[in-house]
Each structure stands twice: as C-alpha cells, then as structure tokens.
Design an enzyme around this catalytic site. Structure first.
Site, PDB file in Angstrom:
ATOM      1  CD  GLU A  87     -45.437   5.646 -28.700  1.00 26.14           C
ATOM      2  OE1 GLU A  87     -46.018   4.898 -29.500  1.00 26.14           O
ATOM      3  OE2 GLU A  87     -44.391   6.277 -28.977  1.00 26.14           O
ATOM      4  CD  GLU A 108     -49.191   1.232 -32.796  1.00 21.80           C
ATOM      5  OE1 GLU A 108     -48.745   2.145 -33.510  1.00 21.80           O
ATOM      6  OE2 GLU A 108     -48.543   0.216 -32.508  1.00 21.80           O
ATOM      7  CG  ASP A 117     -48.319   2.947 -28.596  1.00 22.18           C
ATOM      8  OD1 ASP A 117     -48.545   4.084 -29.008  1.00 22.18           O
ATOM      9  OD2 ASP A 117     -47.180   2.469 -28.488  1.00 22.18           O
TER      10      ASP A 117
END
Length: 346
Positions: free
Chosen positions: A117, A121, A119
């Site tokens: 993953e 955010e 990210d």
C-alpha cells in the site's frame, strides 16, 4: 533594533522565502504527465451508490460525498505493476473534522495478509487550522512496521484544485504535491519485502474516521455540515497492467518500467530538492524515522537529518493506538489493514 524585533523579522522572512520557493516550484510549468483517463475507461465504483458518487458530463471529474448514511469510493479497473498515479483534488471546505479523504494504491483485496500500500490521507480540519495529512507505505503485509509521516499543508486545499501524485518504480517511491516532491523512498536491499512489489490498484475514498482522524478522535464528524464533498479531476493511470495471479517474475513490464525511470517525475531537479528539504523542515511534524521509542534503530531506508531529529524531538512523540479498519458506513467494504493512530496536538 532590539533582539525580539530582529528575531520576529527573521522568522517572517524565512517563512515568506519558503512559501515563495514552494509556490515557484508548484506553480511552474506542468510536468509532462501521461494522458488523463476518463472514469468509464479507467475506474469502477466501490461504494456510495448513485447519490454519493457523481460524475461530470465529460466523465473526467468525480465528486465523492459523505453524509450520515455512507461515504463514497472508487478504484481503478486494473492493477498495475509499478506506475504513476495522479489526480487534481479539491478537498471539502468549512468544518471537516473526523473526515478522511484517501488517495492510495493497494492490493489488499487480493493479498489480504501480505498486501502492499502507498497512501495519501487527508485527516479532516477545523476551520481556521492548517490542513494535516499523512503519507505511508506498506510492503508484504508489514503493517506492524508502519512508515507514517505527517505534515501540514502550506495552502488551503479546499479553495482550489491541487495535483497529488504517487510515483512507484522498481527502485523508488516519490510523493508529489503539484511540482513539489515531499517524500522520496529509495529501495535498499535491507528493506527486503517491505518495499511494495506486487501489482496494486488505485483507490480514492471519503469516509467517517471520527475515532482517530482529527486530534486522535477528539473532534468528530458533524453531519450538520453534510454533505462533505471532495472533487477529483484529470485522473492519470500510467503503468504496466498486470494480473496479480500470474508469475510476477516475467519481463512483460520491462518496457514500461524503463519508461517510468526516464519520465520527469522520476528525476528530481535541484530546485525541487531544495523545495522538498524546506517543506520537510517546516511542515513535517512526525516521521517514523525519528521515533526512537517505536524504532530504537531507524529502518534501513531512513536518512537521518540532525536538524530534523532535534526539531521533531522537541515537538514530542505523538501517541499511538490501534486504528480500526476502514469501512463504508454500511460496513460492507474493507479498504485497509491495521495501521496506527497518531494523536496530534491542538
């Protein structure tokens, strides 16, 4: 001129100089991005129904809504073995505490215990406060070795579109805001499988994370201000489309991998390096590399800056606690594995 006035003027001059540098770099000539892709050609809806995910007439812009019933999200129709993933995003305005807008790559739907993953955010906001956001990476399910960094933005992301870009190649990962590289991770042999290596899809979501997103859950989503709307446009997907079930040792992606190594986003200029250094010195307020309680020995990819180490030590270490998995409010879609909360100061 007394010392107090001199120090105030000096700090003001440094702040203005940094803002000008970031604006010059981010407002410069647009990098040669691959061609944008329409929603129909590149993406599928995850959740939100007809009311919470709205597409423009030209199919190049998506509005994601969060209300008291559900959030919204979409993902790329294909998975990519390395690539460049980008969108121009405008975040919700006014009071947005407790909300998370996520723009990330993942393969958690396929590799539940060994997922990768990357990210962006955005962690909600109290009106008048700087927006906070984090970047993170996982490789091969290494969620217990999170590599979080947290920052504030030098602009209001709800006033205009800004481009957020993730470049992932076989040798590095770079996160960009407009033309400013804000984080670079160079692959090292010591990282082993912690460096993302399996095909991933691109995801974008808006959801209620009241339990942790803003000041460790102190400020919740207030649905009096709903719907909360984030806009995403000019989406870019550029990489080698891959079937994750196939043998990943094949050379089918070699040509695109070589292309990714030569595009402009892979080669940071000296001006961009200066902007990245200034950004990290002023706007980064947490990095796992400097968290000596969590990592007495920094992970192998960390390059320790003595000035940053001192400043982050003075700022104190944020509190950690287990974070819940990400769900739509209907609870039907799990979007991420276990991470860690970071409780910000007011």
């Amino acid at each position: 001129m007394n010392d107090q006035v001199f120090n105030t003027l000096s700090k003001t001059t440094i702040s203005i100089s940094l803002l000008l540098l970031l604006q010059v770099v981010s407002g410069g000539a647009a990098a040669s991005l691959p061609r944008r892709i329409s929603f129909q050609k590149g993406f599928t809806q995850l959740f939100g129904g007809d009311t919470n995910l709205l597409r423009s007439d030209d199919d190049n812009t998506v509005h994601l809504h969060l209300n008291q019933y559900t959030g919204a999200g979409f993902k790329s129709s294909n998975m990519y073995n390395h690539g460049l993933f980008s969108a121009r995003i405008k975040l919700p305005s006014e009071y947005t505490a407790g909300i998370v807008v996520a723009f990330y790559t993942s393969n958690g739907d396929v590799f539940e215990k060994t997922h990768d993953e990357l990210d962006f955010e955005f962690l909600g906001n109290i009106k008048g406060k700087p927006w906070r956001f984090q970047t993170n990476l996982y490789g091969n399910g290494s969620t217990h070795r999170g590599r979080e960094e947290r920052y504030t933005l030098w602009f209001d992301p709800s006033k205009a579109y800004h481009r957020y870009t993730i470049l992932w190649t076989s040798s590095k990962i770079i996160f960009y805001i407009d033309e400013v590289p804000i984080r670079e991770i160079l692959r090292s042999p010591e990282m082993g499988s912690d460096f993302p290596s399996k095909p991933m899809a691109l995801y974008a979501t808006i959801w209620d994370a009241s339990s942790w997103a803003t000041n460790g859950g102190k400020y919740k989503v207030n649905y009096k201000y709903a719907p909360f709307v984030t806009e995403m446009t000019d989406l870019v997907l550029h990489g080698c489309i891959s079937n994750p079930i196939q043998d990943l040792s094949t050379n089918t992606c070699q040509e695109i991998d070589q292309q990714l190594e030569t595009i402009r986003y892979n080669n940071i200029t000296r001006k961009q390096k200066r902007a990245m250094k200034k950004f990290r010195e002023k706007y980064m307020y947490y990095s796992y590399c400097y968290d000596t309680l969590r990592y007495p020995i920094p992970p192998p990819e960390c390059v320790i800056d003595p000035l940053l180490r001192q400043r982050l030590k003075e700022n104190g270490r944020p509190d950690f606690g287990p974070r819940h998995h990400r769900h739509s409010r209907k609870g039907s879609q799990v979007l991420s594995s276990k991470m860690y909360d970071i409780e910000d100061e007011d």
